[in-house]
Design a protein around this motif. Structure first.
Motif, PDB file in Angstrom:
ATOM      1  N   PRO A   1      10.958  22.347   8.566  1.00 45.20           N
ATOM      2  CA  PRO A   1      12.263  21.769   8.222  1.00 45.20           C
ATOM      3  C   PRO A   1      13.359  22.825   8.238  1.00 45.20           C
ATOM      4  O   PRO A   1      14.500  22.553   8.588  1.00 45.20           O
TER       5      PRO A   1
ATOM      6  N   GLU B   1      -4.426  26.043   1.171  1.00 43.52           N
ATOM      7  CA  GLU B   1      -3.914  26.240  -0.194  1.00 43.52           C
ATOM      8  C   GLU B   1      -4.803  25.510  -1.205  1.00 43.52           C
ATOM      9  O   GLU B   1      -5.128  26.038  -2.264  1.00 43.52           O
TER      10      GLU B   1
ATOM     11  N   ASP C   1       0.554   6.942  -0.939  1.00 42.14           N
ATOM     12  CA  ASP C   1       1.504   7.089   0.146  1.00 42.14           C
ATOM     13  C   ASP C   1       1.370   8.445   0.815  1.00 42.14           C
ATOM     14  O   ASP C   1       1.855   9.446   0.311  1.00 42.14           O
TER      15      ASP C   1
ATOM     16  N   ARG D   1       7.540  12.837  -6.777  1.00 41.56           N
ATOM     17  CA  ARG D   1       7.017  12.702  -5.423  1.00 41.56           C
ATOM     18  C   ARG D   1       5.530  13.028  -5.452  1.00 41.56           C
ATOM     19  O   ARG D   1       5.067  13.866  -6.208  1.00 41.56           O
ATOM     20  N   ASP D   2       4.805  12.357  -4.577  1.00 37.19           N
ATOM     21  CA  ASP D   2       3.360  12.488  -4.640  1.00 37.19           C
ATOM     22  C   ASP D   2       2.854  13.905  -4.391  1.00 37.19           C
ATOM     23  O   ASP D   2       1.823  14.282  -4.916  1.00 37.19           O
ATOM     24  N   PHE D   3       3.582  14.700  -3.571  1.00 36.19           N
ATOM     25  CA  PHE D   3       2.970  15.989  -3.257  1.00 36.19           C
ATOM     26  C   PHE D   3       2.906  16.924  -4.443  1.00 36.19           C
ATOM     27  O   PHE D   3       2.025  17.772  -4.530  1.00 36.19           O
TER      28      PHE D   3
ATOM     29  N   GLN E   1       1.279  22.441  12.691  1.00 35.27           N
ATOM     30  CA  GLN E   1       2.402  21.508  12.639  1.00 35.27           C
ATOM     31  C   GLN E   1       2.742  21.103  11.207  1.00 35.27           C
ATOM     32  O   GLN E   1       1.950  21.279  10.292  1.00 35.27           O
ATOM     33  N   TYR E   2       3.917  20.526  11.071  1.00 37.68           N
ATOM     34  CA  TYR E   2       4.411  20.117   9.754  1.00 37.68           C
ATOM     35  C   TYR E   2       4.169  18.618   9.551  1.00 37.68           C
ATOM     36  O   TYR E   2       4.061  17.870  10.517  1.00 37.68           O
TER      37      TYR E   2
ATOM     38  N   GLY F   1       6.071  21.876  15.957  1.00 34.07           N
ATOM     39  CA  GLY F   1       5.730  23.075  15.218  1.00 34.07           C
ATOM     40  C   GLY F   1       6.897  23.745  14.524  1.00 34.07           C
ATOM     41  O   GLY F   1       6.790  24.886  14.116  1.00 34.07           O
TER      42      GLY F   1
ATOM     43  N   HIS G   1       5.930  16.087   9.011  1.00 32.54           N
ATOM     44  CA  HIS G   1       6.766  15.079   9.671  1.00 32.54           C
ATOM     45  C   HIS G   1       6.340  14.826  11.108  1.00 32.54           C
ATOM     46  O   HIS G   1       6.827  13.910  11.742  1.00 32.54           O
TER      47      HIS G   1
ATOM     48  N   VAL H   1      -4.709  14.374   3.967  1.00 29.95           N
ATOM     49  CA  VAL H   1      -4.858  14.328   2.512  1.00 29.95           C
ATOM     50  C   VAL H   1      -6.345  14.255   2.148  1.00 29.95           C
ATOM     51  O   VAL H   1      -6.802  14.917   1.211  1.00 29.95           O
TER      52      VAL H   1
ATOM     53  N   ALA I   1       0.035  15.527  -6.209  1.00 31.15           N
ATOM     54  CA  ALA I   1      -1.154  15.872  -5.428  1.00 31.15           C
ATOM     55  C   ALA I   1      -1.544  17.319  -5.673  1.00 31.15           C
ATOM     56  O   ALA I   1      -2.718  17.626  -5.883  1.00 31.15           O
TER      57      ALA I   1
ATOM     58  N   THR J   1       4.457  10.846   1.367  1.00 27.49           N
ATOM     59  CA  THR J   1       5.037  11.736   0.362  1.00 27.49           C
ATOM     60  C   THR J   1       4.008  12.660  -0.279  1.00 27.49           C
ATOM     61  O   THR J   1       4.352  13.493  -1.095  1.00 27.49           O
ATOM     62  N   ALA J   2       2.737  12.505   0.092  1.00 25.62           N
ATOM     63  CA  ALA J   2       1.704  13.298  -0.583  1.00 25.62           C
ATOM     64  C   ALA J   2       1.598  14.704  -0.016  1.00 25.62           C
ATOM     65  O   ALA J   2       0.872  15.534  -0.545  1.00 25.62           O
ATOM     66  N   LEU J   3       2.324  14.976   1.072  1.00 29.50           N
ATOM     67  CA  LEU J   3       2.284  16.319   1.641  1.00 29.50           C
ATOM     68  C   LEU J   3       3.657  16.958   1.487  1.00 29.50           C
ATOM     69  O   LEU J   3       4.675  16.296   1.630  1.00 29.50           O
ATOM     70  N   ASN J   4       3.644  18.256   1.206  1.00 27.50           N
ATOM     71  CA  ASN J   4       4.904  18.975   1.046  1.00 27.50           C
ATOM     72  C   ASN J   4       5.529  19.212   2.417  1.00 27.50           C
ATOM     73  O   ASN J   4       4.919  19.808   3.286  1.00 27.50           O
ATOM     74  N   PRO J   5       6.772  18.734   2.608  1.00 20.24           N
ATOM     75  CA  PRO J   5       7.376  18.815   3.948  1.00 20.24           C
ATOM     76  C   PRO J   5       7.600  20.238   4.439  1.00 20.24           C
ATOM     77  O   PRO J   5       7.824  20.446   5.618  1.00 20.24           O
ATOM     78  N   PHE J   6       7.538  21.219   3.531  1.00 15.59           N
ATOM     79  CA  PHE J   6       7.913  22.567   3.930  1.00 15.59           C
ATOM     80  C   PHE J   6       6.759  23.459   4.382  1.00 15.59           C
ATOM     81  O   PHE J   6       6.962  24.611   4.708  1.00 15.59           O
ATOM     82  N   TYR J   7       5.543  22.932   4.360  1.00 19.86           N
ATOM     83  CA  TYR J   7       4.423  23.769   4.797  1.00 19.86           C
ATOM     84  C   TYR J   7       3.666  23.106   5.932  1.00 19.86           C
ATOM     85  O   TYR J   7       3.588  21.889   6.004  1.00 19.86           O
TER      86      TYR J   7
ATOM     87  N   GLN K   1       5.671  24.541  -4.597  1.00 17.94           N
ATOM     88  CA  GLN K   1       5.996  23.141  -4.334  1.00 17.94           C
ATOM     89  C   GLN K   1       7.475  22.842  -4.553  1.00 17.94           C
ATOM     90  O   GLN K   1       8.111  22.228  -3.720  1.00 17.94           O
TER      91      GLN K   1
END
Lengths: 337, 336
Positions: free
Chosen positions: A32, B116, B99, A224-226, B152-153, A29, B155, B166, A229, B102-108, A244
């Motif tokens: 980054p 969202e 993929d 990048r895909d996000f 959770q994030y 939880g 990662h 996704v 997306a 990479t399709a999800l933003n690592p920061f949320y 983003q």
């Protein structure tokens, strides 16, 4: 100001997280950001550097109180402390309980008081200069990276030209005419006009590195895909930029800010030293350095005081930037110092 | 309900590059009905993903030219204004990417990202409602412990779990059409089947039409009803899944099927790769794009290298080949 606030936020985050990390021993939880802060706290040098930097910031903010508390006036002339030749009486530049770091030759002004006020000026220049050039750099970098095409070419070429300019010569050459021009436009005379001139010119030449960094990041992030997306979910440009892209840029931006801020502080000192920046009786490290060079035989201690203050501040920021980079950009694969 | 949900006509997509124009898609036409599943198959560079992003209008940049039409419920997506396209994306037509890493933003947090996707089209939804929606969506795609997972994030999730998220994001606005661009390519084989099954279940629940883009013929056989085979930016065969596998007509489709091994094929038989490589999309050959790799081209006296074959009916399928219909319709093991 947006950016400056975030830097402060980072510090607040750190305090909040320290409470949180204690009861969650695994990394479940954690964002980054939080993971990065955790890594940062483990790098001892970075934490020490953070305290050093915080110390300077506090001194700068509370300069008037500290000066009153220590009973050292940066502007009062103390004729008692200097002899007829203008040199400080007593050893080490007349260090005493009244003047803990001695007095200025020629005038008898208290060095500690001037050092404390000089911190203020240095950090104002450093912070505002960094914030302005970072803001401009980030905005232009995002625009260039997102729009590409001729917009990108235009911004990049302007940047190239700004970098190709012998900027220090230009700053020195234009100092007087531009300051007078600013004053004729209604900017308050004296130090305010000087400050405005220096900050403007620092921004004009300083945005390029940040813009290049951000542009490169945006170019890679947008593939990048996000990001794709988010577009496929119907996100507009604002959403893309603020939700983003920016969160993914913050670590890089903050590291860059920490790296470039000491550069601005040193540049202010350089300009004042060369006589382009502020003039006495303004308390500035650069003026003190320039002044002390003239007396270094008679009063060596004076030279080391502003020099040491500058050295520790610059070192603190650089080590802080290193720590942040190790924590937030682990892929850069650097060994801890 | 006789009009198809999406009707693509004569779609062309060109990319301008420094080496010349890349003609990624050249005159593709197809329809898809409500609730139907359609597969677009082809090797890398055949234009299948470009077709999908053209339907979503996701092609960035000024050097890309798209022509033709894509009528979605009667409205041409290709001539819509930016704002209209933005409203369509996600709410009417949604997309799943190849993929999930990479399709999800690592920061949320994933909960944040799912809600969202909903708020973009439903601004002003209360936080409580959003949380309930996200929990529900996460549960529906089969992720255990939604209350814990929602915070959770990315990662902290495995590839398969991320792809589920996704999918949850793509379906939260109940789109009428879902474009899945190689949704299982980046996943383990064991997870692939689960994800395909999930897409199938979600499709049934919501009545969503699905365009499945893949190069994996196994995936096609498993979940779709109709197949489009693409080669070098063109449709070479349109058929129902049964026809495409039991009696493929186009030499390229036959080649594709011969180059994979199935469980019931003779274990001593060798795989037959298609000789040669796909043509460069910048410098396309004249005539049939497949002629240089086609073993029948020589039998048609050079017609294959001069004249572009149009789709023609062969039994229940459509095939773009100059060979006579009776030859194309012949069983796979014989004559051809």
């Amino acid at each position: 100001m947006f950016y400056a606030l975030s830097v402060v936020n980072l510090e607040i985050d750190e305090i909040e997280i320290s409470a949180e990390v204690k009861d969650i021993s695994d990394s479940s939880g954690l964002s980054p950001w939080q993971l990065g802060m955790r890594r940062f706290r483990k790098g001892r040098l970075g934490v020490i550097a953070l305290w050093v930097v915080l110390f300077y910031v506090l001194v700068a903010i509370f300069a008037p109180f500290i000066v009153r508390l220590l009973n050292v006036d940066p502007y009062a002339l103390d004729r008692q402390a200097i002899n007829d030749f203008g040199l400080p009486k007593g050893p080490l530049g007349s260090m005493s309980w009244n003047h803990p770091l001695g007095v200025e030759p020629g005038t008898g002004r208290d060095i500690l008081g001037r050092l404390i006020y000089g911190t203020r000026l240095s950090l104002i220049i450093g912070t505002v200069g960094t914030v302005l050039s970072t803001t401009v750099g980030v905005c232009l970098g995002i625009v260039a990276g997102l729009r590409r095409g001729w917009v990108d070419s235009l911004i990049s070429r302007i940047g190239d030209v700004a970098l190709a300019f012998p900027s220090l010569l230009l700053i020195i050459a234009l100092a007087n005419p531009m300051t007078q021009r600013l004053e004729s436009w209604g900017v308050p005379k004296g130090n305010t006009a000087k400050l405005t001139y220096i900050l403007t010119i620092l921004t004009i030449f300083g945005w390029v590195y940040m813009a290049r960094l951000v542009r490169g990041q945006v170019l890679s992030l947008r593939e990048r895909d996000f990001v794709e997306a988010a577009r496929s979910f119907g996100a507009g440009t604002n959403h893309l930029v603020f939700k983003q892209l920016l969160p993914n840029l913050w670590p890089q931006i903050i590291i860059f800010v920490a790296m470039s801020l000491p550069g601005y502080v040193a540049l202010e000192a350089t300009l004042s030293f060369l006589g382009v920046g502020f003039q006495a009786p303004t308390a500035s490290w650069g003026i003190m350095l320039g002044d002390s060079v003239r007396y270094y035989r008679a009063d060596t201690a004076y030279l080391f005081i502003p020099g040491g203050a500058l050295l520790i501040l610059v070192l603190g920021f650089n080590l802080l930037a290193d720590g942040l980079r190790d924590a937030f950009d682990p892929r850069s694969d650097r060994q801890q110092l | 309900m006789n009009t198809p949900l999406l009707s693509v006509r004569d779609l062309h997509v060109n990319f301008g590059t420094s080496e010349g124009d890349v003609q990624a898609v050249r005159g593709v036409s197809f329809d898809i009905d409500r609730g139907e599943t359609l597969a677009i198959v082809g090797e890398s560079g055949s234009g299948k993903s470009v077709t999908a992003s053209a339907i979503m209008r996701l092609n960035f940049g000024a050097d890309i030219r798209v022509s033709g039409s894509a009528l979605f419920e009667g409205k041409d997506i290709l001539s819509m204004g930016e704002e209209e396209v933005r409203k369509m994306r996600g709410s009417d037509v949604a997309m799943i990417f190849q993929d999930p890493l990479t399709a999800l933003n690592p920061f949320y947090t994933v909960g944040n990202q799912i809600s969202e996707a909903y708020t973009i089209h439903h601004p002003g939804t209360s936080k409580k409602e959003l949380r309930a929606l996200a929990l529900d969506a996460i549960e529906k795609v089969g992720i255990p412990e939604p209350v814990k997972r929602i915070k959770q994030y990315p990662h902290e999730f495995s590839g398969g779990m991320r792809q589920r998220i996704v999918i949850a994001m793509a379906l939260i606005n109940q789109p009428k059409l879902l474009i899945a661009d190689e949704p299982t390519t980046a996943l383990d084989v064991t997870v692939q089947a689960q994800i395909l099954e999930l897409i199938g279940v979600m499709q049934e629940e919501n009545g969503t039409a699905v365009i499945l883009i893949t190069h994996d013929l196994g995936v096609v056989a498993e979940v779709t009803e109709r197949v489009l085979v693409m080669y070098a930016g063109r449709l070479v065969e349109k058929a129902s899944v049964i026809d495409a596998f039991a009696s493929p007509t186009h030499p390229y489709t036959r080649g594709l099927l011969n180059s994979v091994k199935s469980l019931d094929s003779d274990r001593h038989s060798r795989l037959e790769p298609i000789p040669g490589i796909p043509p460069s999309l910048i410098d396309l050959p004249t005539g049939c794009p497949f002629h240089s790799r086609c073993r029948y081209a020589a039998s048609l006296n050079g017609r294959c290298s001069t004249e572009v074959p149009e789709l023609k009916a062969v039994g229940n399928s459509w095939s773009a080949c100059h060979l006579p219909v009776d030859l194309l319709a012949a069983p796979i093991k014989e004559s051809l």
